[in-house]
Motif scaffolding. Structure first.
Motif, short mmCIF file in Angstrom:
data_model
loop_
_atom_site.label_atom_id
_atom_site.label_comp_id
_atom_site.label_asym_id
_atom_site.label_seq_id
_atom_site.Cartn_x
_atom_site.Cartn_y
_atom_site.Cartn_z
N PHE A 47 0.83 -1.19 0.00
CA PHE A 47 0.00 0.00 0.00
C PHE A 47 0.87 1.25 0.00
CE2 PHE A 47 -3.36 2.84 1.02
CZ PHE A 47 -2.90 3.67 2.03
N VAL A 48 0.42 2.27 -0.76
CA VAL A 48 1.13 3.55 -0.79
C VAL A 48 0.24 4.66 -0.22
CG1 VAL A 48 2.21 5.30 -2.26
CG2 VAL A 48 2.52 2.87 -2.78
N ALA A 49 -0.94 4.83 -0.78
CA ALA A 49 -1.82 5.93 -0.34
C ALA A 49 -3.21 5.70 -0.89
CB ALA A 49 -1.28 7.27 -0.85
N LEU A 50 -4.19 6.29 -0.19
CA LEU A 50 -5.55 6.25 -0.72
C LEU A 50 -6.30 7.49 -0.30
CD1 LEU A 50 -7.97 5.57 1.51
CD2 LEU A 50 -7.00 3.30 1.42
N ILE A 51 -7.41 7.73 -1.01
CA ILE A 51 -8.31 8.83 -0.67
C ILE A 51 -9.73 8.29 -0.75
CG2 ILE A 51 -8.32 9.67 -3.07
CD1 ILE A 51 -8.55 12.54 -1.86
N THR A 52 -10.53 8.64 0.26
CA THR A 52 -11.90 8.18 0.27
C THR A 52 -12.82 9.20 -0.40
OG1 THR A 52 -12.50 9.23 2.36
CG2 THR A 52 -11.42 7.07 2.48
N ASN A 53 -14.06 8.81 -0.60
CA ASN A 53 -15.02 9.75 -1.17
C ASN A 53 -15.21 10.97 -0.28
OD1 ASN A 53 -15.43 8.30 -3.46
ND2 ASN A 53 -17.46 7.55 -2.91
N GLY A 54 -14.98 10.78 1.01
CA GLY A 54 -15.11 11.89 1.94
C GLY A 54 -13.87 12.76 2.01
N GLY A 55 -12.86 12.41 1.24
CA GLY A 55 -11.65 13.22 1.20
C GLY A 55 -10.60 12.85 2.24
N VAL A 56 -10.84 11.76 2.95
CA VAL A 56 -9.85 11.31 3.93
C VAL A 56 -8.68 10.68 3.18
CG1 VAL A 56 -9.40 9.73 5.83
CG2 VAL A 56 -11.58 10.95 5.71
N THR A 57 -7.47 11.05 3.55
CA THR A 57 -6.28 10.49 2.92
C THR A 57 -5.48 9.68 3.94
OG1 THR A 57 -5.02 12.50 3.35
CG2 THR A 57 -6.13 12.33 1.23
N ILE A 58 -4.91 8.60 3.45
CA ILE A 58 -4.08 7.73 4.28
C ILE A 58 -2.82 7.43 3.49
CG2 ILE A 58 -3.93 5.52 5.51
CD1 ILE A 58 -7.00 5.52 5.58
N PHE A 59 -1.69 7.45 4.18
CA PHE A 59 -0.40 7.21 3.53
C PHE A 59 0.39 6.14 4.26
CE2 PHE A 59 -0.40 10.66 0.51
CZ PHE A 59 -1.26 11.58 1.08
N ALA A 60 1.17 5.39 3.53
CA ALA A 60 2.13 4.50 4.15
C ALA A 60 3.20 5.34 4.83
CB ALA A 60 2.77 3.61 3.09
N ASP A 61 3.74 4.84 5.92
CA ASP A 61 4.76 5.59 6.66
C ASP A 61 5.96 5.94 5.77
OD1 ASP A 61 4.32 3.86 9.85
OD2 ASP A 61 3.27 5.56 8.96
N SER A 62 6.27 5.06 4.85
CA SER A 62 7.45 5.24 4.02
C SER A 62 7.34 6.42 3.05
CB SER A 62 7.73 3.96 3.21
OG SER A 62 6.61 3.64 2.40
#
Length: 115
Positions: A47-62
């Protein structure tokens, strides 16, 4: 069905930047989240990163602090801005969309970072 087409990969020197794009088509309204994964030679896809429909973003620590993810709804396109690239970022980058119990993958785009 959702179709995903990635572009923007290439060869870049360490410290450089690239912007990947993922154009989505098909049943786009079914997508709840969309993001990026990568797979380096001989390694598992991660996993690298994602964005939800609500605009929430999540990133891998790296990649935190170096990569940003954004989505242009008008163009049905997802972006991954990659800055301060490192040789260890070298991989095939895949776009993944999830929704309605389904996962869809693009064909991938190669990113190579030279030292």
């Amino acid at each position: 069905q959702v179709q995903l087409v990635e572009s923007g990969g290439g060869l870049v020197q360490a410290g450089g930047s690239l912007r990947l794009s993922c154009a989505a088509s098909g049943s786009i309204s079914s997508i709840n989240a969309i993001g990026w994964y990568r797979q380096a030679p001989g390694k598992e896809r991660e996993f690298v990163a994602l964005i939800t429909n609500g605009g929430v973003t999540i990133f891998a620590d790296s990649v935190k602090g170096r990569f940003t993810i954004s989505r242009d709804h008008a163009k049905n396109t997802l972006y991954l801005q990659m800055n301060t690239l490192k040789p260890e970022d070298t991989a095939v980058y895949y776009c993944k969309a999830s929704g309605s119990g389904q996962n869809y993958w693009g064909q991938g785009t190669q990113v190579t970072v030279s030292s």
